[in-house]
Design a protein around this motif. Sequence first.
Motif, PDB file in Angstrom:
ATOM      1  N   ALA A   1       0.849  -1.189   0.000  1.00  0.00           N
ATOM      2  CA  ALA A   1       0.000   0.000   0.000  1.00  0.00           C
ATOM      3  C   ALA A   1       0.881   1.234   0.000  1.00  0.00           C
ATOM      4  O   ALA A   1       2.023   1.215   0.498  1.00  0.00           O
ATOM      5  CB  ALA A   1      -0.925   0.004   1.218  1.00  0.00           C
ATOM      6  N   ASN A   2       0.348   2.323  -0.555  1.00  0.00           N
ATOM      7  CA  ASN A   2       1.057   3.603  -0.578  1.00  0.00           C
ATOM      8  C   ASN A   2       0.856   4.288   0.769  1.00  0.00           C
ATOM      9  O   ASN A   2      -0.242   4.784   1.083  1.00  0.00           O
ATOM     10  CB  ASN A   2       0.525   4.489  -1.702  1.00  0.00           C
ATOM     11  CG  ASN A   2       0.922   3.977  -3.066  1.00  0.00           C
ATOM     12  OD1 ASN A   2       1.731   3.052  -3.172  1.00  0.00           O
ATOM     13  ND2 ASN A   2       0.359   4.551  -4.121  1.00  0.00           N
ATOM     14  N   THR A   3       1.916   4.324   1.562  1.00  0.00           N
ATOM     15  CA  THR A   3       1.851   4.922   2.895  1.00  0.00           C
ATOM     16  C   THR A   3       3.138   5.677   3.176  1.00  0.00           C
ATOM     17  O   THR A   3       4.170   5.441   2.539  1.00  0.00           O
ATOM     18  CB  THR A   3       1.653   3.853   3.984  1.00  0.00           C
ATOM     19  OG1 THR A   3       2.765   2.951   3.963  1.00  0.00           O
ATOM     20  CG2 THR A   3       0.355   3.080   3.772  1.00  0.00           C
TER      21      THR A   3
ATOM     22  N   SER B   1      -2.933   5.879  -3.298  1.00  0.00           N
ATOM     23  CA  SER B   1      -3.582   4.876  -4.146  1.00  0.00           C
ATOM     24  C   SER B   1      -2.817   4.756  -5.452  1.00  0.00           C
ATOM     25  O   SER B   1      -1.875   5.500  -5.710  1.00  0.00           O
ATOM     26  CB  SER B   1      -5.039   5.273  -4.421  1.00  0.00           C
ATOM     27  OG  SER B   1      -5.084   6.527  -5.094  1.00  0.00           O
TER      28      SER B   1
ATOM     29  N   TRP C   1       0.630   9.706  -3.277  1.00  0.00           N
ATOM     30  CA  TRP C   1       0.604   9.840  -1.824  1.00  0.00           C
ATOM     31  C   TRP C   1       0.210  11.279  -1.514  1.00  0.00           C
ATOM     32  O   TRP C   1       0.636  12.208  -2.221  1.00  0.00           O
ATOM     33  CB  TRP C   1       1.966   9.584  -1.188  1.00  0.00           C
ATOM     34  CG  TRP C   1       2.519   8.214  -1.284  1.00  0.00           C
ATOM     35  CD1 TRP C   1       2.574   7.270  -0.308  1.00  0.00           C
ATOM     36  CD2 TRP C   1       3.153   7.613  -2.424  1.00  0.00           C
ATOM     37  NE1 TRP C   1       3.180   6.134  -0.755  1.00  0.00           N
ATOM     38  CE2 TRP C   1       3.551   6.321  -2.054  1.00  0.00           C
ATOM     39  CE3 TRP C   1       3.406   8.059  -3.734  1.00  0.00           C
ATOM     40  CZ2 TRP C   1       4.180   5.456  -2.936  1.00  0.00           C
ATOM     41  CZ3 TRP C   1       4.032   7.212  -4.604  1.00  0.00           C
ATOM     42  CH2 TRP C   1       4.419   5.905  -4.207  1.00  0.00           C
TER      43      TRP C   1
ATOM     44  N   GLN D   1       4.968   8.115   6.776  1.00  0.00           N
ATOM     45  CA  GLN D   1       4.781   8.778   8.063  1.00  0.00           C
ATOM     46  C   GLN D   1       5.821   9.879   8.205  1.00  0.00           C
ATOM     47  O   GLN D   1       7.016   9.657   7.994  1.00  0.00           O
ATOM     48  CB  GLN D   1       4.904   7.787   9.226  1.00  0.00           C
ATOM     49  CG  GLN D   1       4.562   8.413  10.576  1.00  0.00           C
ATOM     50  CD  GLN D   1       4.677   7.442  11.728  1.00  0.00           C
ATOM     51  OE1 GLN D   1       5.740   7.301  12.327  1.00  0.00           O
ATOM     52  NE2 GLN D   1       3.576   6.733  12.028  1.00  0.00           N
TER      53      GLN D   1
ATOM     54  N   THR E   1      -1.486   8.434   3.287  1.00  0.00           N
ATOM     55  CA  THR E   1      -1.991   7.300   2.510  1.00  0.00           C
ATOM     56  C   THR E   1      -2.019   7.677   1.046  1.00  0.00           C
ATOM     57  O   THR E   1      -1.790   8.831   0.684  1.00  0.00           O
ATOM     58  CB  THR E   1      -3.406   6.902   2.971  1.00  0.00           C
ATOM     59  OG1 THR E   1      -4.283   8.026   2.803  1.00  0.00           O
ATOM     60  CG2 THR E   1      -3.395   6.474   4.426  1.00  0.00           C
TER      61      THR E   1
ATOM     62  N   ASN F   1       0.272  10.891   9.208  1.00  0.00           N
ATOM     63  CA  ASN F   1       0.195   9.601   8.528  1.00  0.00           C
ATOM     64  C   ASN F   1      -0.361   9.816   7.117  1.00  0.00           C
ATOM     65  O   ASN F   1      -1.440  10.384   6.943  1.00  0.00           O
ATOM     66  CB  ASN F   1      -0.699   8.640   9.308  1.00  0.00           C
ATOM     67  CG  ASN F   1      -0.067   8.227  10.633  1.00  0.00           C
ATOM     68  OD1 ASN F   1       1.091   7.822  10.660  1.00  0.00           O
ATOM     69  ND2 ASN F   1      -0.814   8.354  11.725  1.00  0.00           N
TER      70      ASN F   1
ATOM     71  N   ALA G   1      -1.154  13.964   2.035  1.00  0.00           N
ATOM     72  CA  ALA G   1      -1.796  14.223   3.318  1.00  0.00           C
ATOM     73  C   ALA G   1      -1.278  15.534   3.868  1.00  0.00           C
ATOM     74  O   ALA G   1      -0.184  15.996   3.496  1.00  0.00           O
ATOM     75  CB  ALA G   1      -1.546  13.091   4.318  1.00  0.00           C
TER      76      ALA G   1
ATOM     77  N   GLU H   1       5.120   1.399  -0.486  1.00  0.00           N
ATOM     78  CA  GLU H   1       4.618   1.573  -1.845  1.00  0.00           C
ATOM     79  C   GLU H   1       3.968   0.286  -2.326  1.00  0.00           C
ATOM     80  O   GLU H   1       4.516  -0.813  -2.161  1.00  0.00           O
ATOM     81  CB  GLU H   1       5.758   1.971  -2.776  1.00  0.00           C
ATOM     82  CG  GLU H   1       5.340   2.208  -4.204  1.00  0.00           C
ATOM     83  CD  GLU H   1       6.487   2.689  -5.071  1.00  0.00           C
ATOM     84  OE1 GLU H   1       6.225   3.042  -6.236  1.00  0.00           O
ATOM     85  OE2 GLU H   1       7.646   2.715  -4.581  1.00  0.00           O
ATOM     86  N   GLN H   2       2.788   0.410  -2.920  1.00  0.00           N
ATOM     87  CA  GLN H   2       2.120  -0.741  -3.526  1.00  0.00           C
ATOM     88  C   GLN H   2       2.872  -1.132  -4.790  1.00  0.00           C
ATOM     89  O   GLN H   2       3.230  -0.288  -5.606  1.00  0.00           O
ATOM     90  CB  GLN H   2       0.664  -0.404  -3.847  1.00  0.00           C
ATOM     91  CG  GLN H   2      -0.132  -1.593  -4.364  1.00  0.00           C
ATOM     92  CD  GLN H   2      -1.595  -1.274  -4.550  1.00  0.00           C
ATOM     93  OE1 GLN H   2      -2.016  -0.132  -4.371  1.00  0.00           O
ATOM     94  NE2 GLN H   2      -2.401  -2.277  -4.893  1.00  0.00           N
TER      95      GLN H   2
END
Length: 815
Positions: free
Chosen positions: A718-720, A745, A762, A722, A743, A741, A764, A789-790
Motif C-alpha cells: 500500500a502507498n503509505t 492509491s 501519496w 509517516q 496514505t 500519517n 496528506a 509503496e504498492q
Amino acid sequence: MQARKNTLIDIGGAPLPSVTPVEVQRSSWFPKVYVSPDTPPVEGVVPNPVADGVLIEWAAVDQEGVIYIIERGPTQDGPWTEIHRTTETRYLYSDGSGQLWWFKITASVRGKAGEGSVVGAQPGKVPNYAEMEALNQAITQEIIDRLAGDLDAVDQAVGAARQYTDEQVSALNGMLEDVIGAGEWVADREYPAGAFSRLGGVLYQAVVMSTGVVPGTDPASWREIGEYASVGDALAATISIARQNASDLAAEVDRVDAVVARLPAGSGPLATSAQVASEVQARADDVAALGQRIDTTNAALGDKASTAQVSAVDTASASRDNALGQRIDQTNAAVAGKASVDTVAQVRSRVDQIDGRLDAQGSAITQVTAKLGGSPNMLKDSSYARGFTYWTAPFGSAIYYEPKYGNYLAVNAVQGGTASEQRVDTTAGIYVLSAEVYRNSDAGNVRVEIGAFSAQGFIGSTTAVSERSKVGQWQQIFVAINAPAGTIYLNCRIIFEGTNTINSVRRMKLELGLTPTLWTDDTAVQLAASATQILETRATQLENGQTRLEAKAGVLLDVNNRVIGWRANNDGAQGIFDIVADRLNVTDPNGTGSTTFEAGRWVTRSGGYMQVHGKPFGTTGDLMMYIGVGSDPNAASKAHGIFWIDNKGNAYFGGSLSAGILRNAVQTGTTQTVGTELVNGPFRTNGGNRTVTLSFSRTHRRQKSASGSSGFIAGSGANTAQVQLFRQIGTGGWVLWQVLNVTGSVDLINEFDGPDTAVSGWGAALTVNDGSTALETVSYRALIVAFGEQIVTHQSGSFDSQTITQNLSIISVEQ
C-alpha cells in the motif's frame, strides 16, 4: 398414414467414381519474434565538482528512446538506490554533506537496461555558520593586509631606488676623482688594472697590473685614453657663468652652471655620459617681474641604449594684469625598445584680469607612466574570454577562468584528435604563432600549427609540439612560417591528439617576426600603465558682477587603455562624483564586515551570510537579489537562500517577519523518502496564535508505450508514509510534537492501441495551532520516518519511462 413417394434413377451398373481428396493447408504455429539489440553501456562518465554539488556528465548512447537511470550507493559495489531518470547526458547532484558517494549510470531503451557505469564523486559541503564567519573574516583581513602590503611595497621600492641612486652617484664620483686626480707616470710605482696616469700630456689607463712598463710602449699593459688637454675637457668639466646688468628701466641677473662627465668609446660615439645643468634668472622692469630656475640632470649608457633624466622648472611671474606661479618636474628612464618610465608633475597658480573679467585658477597635475615593448596580437580573443565567438569549439572542451591563470581552454580528446582554429586575413610575411600549454600527463600531443592559404587554396603549414616531460606546469610553444607572395590568410590551430586526459591552452598570440614577444590580447594597443591625479580650483568674476566657482579633483588609472578611477566636479549648483571600477571595496578597520561593488553587483558580507544584488549571478546564473549563506556570489544557490529574486520573475522568502502577518514557509522537492528532513526557523513571534501546516505529496508515474493487450497491474502493499513534526522552543531540545500519517492509491490506465500508464500517489496534510510563548524563538522540523509503496508491474516485464515528484513543506502563519 400417407405413403411417401420415392423416385429411383438408374445410373448404370458401373461402380461409383471415387472423390478426389482435398489438399491439406499447412502454416507455422511458431512466429519469429523480433528481439531488440542489446543496450550498450554508458561511456565517458566524468564527475565535475561544482559550488554546491557534483555535475556528472557522460557520452550519449546512440539509440532512439534511451533513458538514463542514475543510482547512488555508499560503496563501489552498492547497494544502489535509484535517485533520478533523465534523457539528458548530465545530472547535477547536491546534498551539501561533503560525503563520498558512488553513482551508477545505466542506459535503458524501451525497458531494456544495459550495463551500468560506476563513478565516485564527493559533492561540495555547505559550510556552517562558524566556517563561513571565519572565511569572511579572512577575506576582510586580506583586504586590510593588502592595503598595508601595498604601502610597505611602495616604501621598499622608494628605499631601493634611493640606495641604487646613491650607489651610482658614489661610483660615478669615484670614477671622476680617479680621472681628474691622475698624476704623472712614475717608473718604480705599481699600477693596478684600471688605474689612470699621465705621460707627455696623454692620459692612459692600466689594462693589467704593471711596474716599470712605460705607457704607450705596450698596448697589452696600457690603454691610451687621449691627450690630457682634450680629455680634461671631455671627461670632466665644470662651467659657471654669471652676468649682472642694470639700467634705469630694468634690472637683470643670470647664472648658468653645468657639470659634465663622460667616457669616450674610441673614435666612435660616447659610451656613457652624465650631466647636470642649472640656470637661474631674475628680471624686473616697470611692467613685469620674472623669476625662473631650470635644472636638468641626465645620464646615459650609449652602448646599452639606456637613459635617465630629471628636469625641474620653477617660474614666478607678475605683470600689470596677471600673476603666475608655476613648477614642472619631470623624470624618465628608458631601456630603448624594451621599457620606459615617466613621471610628470605640474603645479600652477594664476590670476588674470582681462577687460573687466577676473580669473583665479590653481591646478596640480601629476602623472606616472610605465610602458613595456611588444607587438600587437593579430588573433581575436586569444584566451577564449568571449567563448567560441572567434574560435571553433573542439570536441570535449570547456572554457574556465581562475584568478591565478586567467581564461583558458580545457580539452579532453578521448576520441582522438580535435582542434580549435581561427582564420586571420593577412598578406605575405614572416609570422609566429605562440601559446601556453598545460599538460596533465605525458600522454598524447598538444600542438600549434600555422597554415598559409592563397586564393587557389592551401600553400603549406608548420607545426610545433609541446614537451611531454613538462607535466603539471605551463609551457610556451611557438612556430614561425614564411608566408609567400599571394597569401591571403593564415589558419591558426591548437591541436589536441589522443590525450585521454584534460590538457589546457591559454594566451595564444599571432604576430610578425620569428620569435614571440610579451603576450597581449587583441584589445591591448600597447603594454602601458599610467596614473594621473588632477586637482583644480577656479574662481571667475564677470563684468556684470556675477561670480562662478568651480572645483575639480580626480584620479585616473590607465592600463592598456582600460581606464578606471574617480572624478569629482562641483560648480556650486551641483556636485557630481563618478566612479569607474570593476570592484569597489569598503571595509571597516575592525574587520567586522565589508561591502563591495564587484562585477556589476553590490555584495555585503557579515558573519556567515551575504547579501548580493545586481547583474545576474549564482550557480544557475539567474539570481538578481539574494540573502543567504555564503561569501562568493558565483556560488550562491537558491537552495541555500533565505530570500532571493531571479530574472524570470520568480521569488522566494524563507525567513521571518517582525510585524503584521508573520508567514514562515519552507519546502523541499527532493525525491528521497526515509531520512529526508526539513527545518523551518528559528524565527520570532509577536505572541499570537500560530497556524502550522505540515503537508506531504508524492507522485510516481510509469508509462509503457507499446500497444497490446498486456498492461500494468497492481500487486501487494500500500502507498503509505509517516512524517514526524518536531518543535524547538528557544535553545531547548527538539520535542516530537505531531505525526502525519500519509496514505495513497494507484491509478491504472491500460490502452489496447495506445500507451499504458500507472500513477501512484501519496498525499496528506495536517494543520495545528501553536500558542507557545513569544519570548523565545520557535523552530519546526519535519522528518520522513517511514515509507511504503504498492507494487506496480507491467505484464510485459518492463516499462519505458517514469517520473517522480515529491514535496514536503512546513508553513507557519501568525495573524
